[in-house]
Design a protein around this motif. Structure first.
Motif, PDB file in Angstrom:
ATOM      1  N   SER A  26      81.699  57.124 -38.420  1.00  0.00           N
ATOM      2  CA  SER A  26      83.139  57.294 -38.241  1.00  0.00           C
ATOM      3  C   SER A  26      83.528  56.665 -36.918  1.00  0.00           C
ATOM      4  N   ALA A  28      87.170  55.425 -34.434  1.00  0.00           N
ATOM      5  CA  ALA A  28      88.616  55.482 -34.215  1.00  0.00           C
ATOM      6  C   ALA A  28      88.973  54.405 -33.214  1.00  0.00           C
ATOM      7  N   ILE A  67      89.989  54.756 -44.780  1.00  0.00           N
ATOM      8  CA  ILE A  67      90.632  54.345 -43.535  1.00  0.00           C
ATOM      9  C   ILE A  67      92.102  54.758 -43.547  1.00  0.00           C
ATOM     10  N   THR A  68      92.589  55.158 -42.377  1.00  0.00           N
ATOM     11  CA  THR A  68      94.002  55.443 -42.154  1.00  0.00           C
ATOM     12  C   THR A  68      94.406  54.728 -40.882  1.00  0.00           C
ATOM     13  N   LYS A  69      95.504  53.987 -40.912  1.00  0.00           N
ATOM     14  CA  LYS A  69      95.989  53.226 -39.754  1.00  0.00           C
ATOM     15  C   LYS A  69      97.494  53.401 -39.652  1.00  0.00           C
ATOM     16  N   ASN A 113     101.683  55.788 -41.890  1.00  0.00           N
ATOM     17  CA  ASN A 113     100.234  55.737 -42.050  1.00  0.00           C
ATOM     18  C   ASN A 113      99.924  54.957 -43.312  1.00  0.00           C
ATOM     19  N   TRP A 147      96.640  54.222 -33.310  1.00  0.00           N
ATOM     20  CA  TRP A 147      95.231  54.282 -33.681  1.00  0.00           C
ATOM     21  C   TRP A 147      95.054  54.424 -35.190  1.00  0.00           C
ATOM     22  N   TYR A 149      91.675  55.561 -38.080  1.00  0.00           N
ATOM     23  CA  TYR A 149      90.400  56.249 -38.240  1.00  0.00           C
ATOM     24  C   TYR A 149      89.703  55.688 -39.474  1.00  0.00           C
ATOM     25  N   SER A 151      86.006  55.942 -41.795  1.00  0.00           N
ATOM     26  CA  SER A 151      84.739  56.584 -42.109  1.00  0.00           C
ATOM     27  C   SER A 151      84.081  55.846 -43.262  1.00  0.00           C
TER      28      SER A 151
END
Length: 155
Positions: A26, A28, A67-69, A113, A147, A149, A151
């Motif tokens: 993971s 970030a 993924i989340t951006k 997001n 940011w 994240y 994984s």
């Protein structure tokens, strides 16, 4: 019905089955600088957006990515954003996967997001950079980013 016969000898042990999850990671971060100098921004041609991770695969292994951006604008609007799950061998070209998500747009001071998941399969043994990539016809307007994240699980 006759009497039960004697039990035969125990057979040899079979091969070991699949091990399930082999590795995970993971991370970030904001990601690379995009058009207009925006951190974690968007470019006019496909490039990674947000954090990335390197994974080393053996033959037959697959990778699940989530993924989340956070992406947005301070301009009147930003649009035309197309995103894909992507991979890049250490010494190779960026490759998009799947059909993509097209035409994302926001208005001034709005940040959204962008979430994505994907299972990479059929990749040759080697080391790959994984993440979300994309491009926009108004890439400089995607200038209010935060940011993300990421994984991954190798299985």
């Amino acid at each position: 019905t006759g009497a039960t016969g004697t039990t035969g000898p125990v057979g040899s042990i079979g091969p070991t089955g699949p091990s399930g999850v082999i590795a995970f990671a993971s991370v970030a971060g904001a990601g690379l600088v995009g058009s207009g100098g925006a951190i974690g921004g968007v470019n006019a041609s496909n490039a990674f957006i947000g954090p990335t991770v390197n994974v080393t695969l053996s033959a037959g292994q697959r990778v699940y990515m989530q993924i989340t951006k956070s992406l947005g604008t301070t301009q009147p609007n930003a649009g035309g954003l197309n995103v894909f799950p992507c991979y890049q061998p250490l010494a190779g070209a960026l490759t998009t996967q799947g059909g993509g998500i097209f035409g994302l747009a926001v208005v001034a001071t709005l940040r959204i997001n962008v979430d994505m998941n994907y299972v990479y399969s059929g990749l040759a043994a080697g080391t790959y950079t994984l993440g979300m990539c994309g491009s926009s016809t108004s890439s400089a307007n995607w200038n209010n980013n935060e940011w993300g994240y990421l994984s991954v699980m190798v299985f």
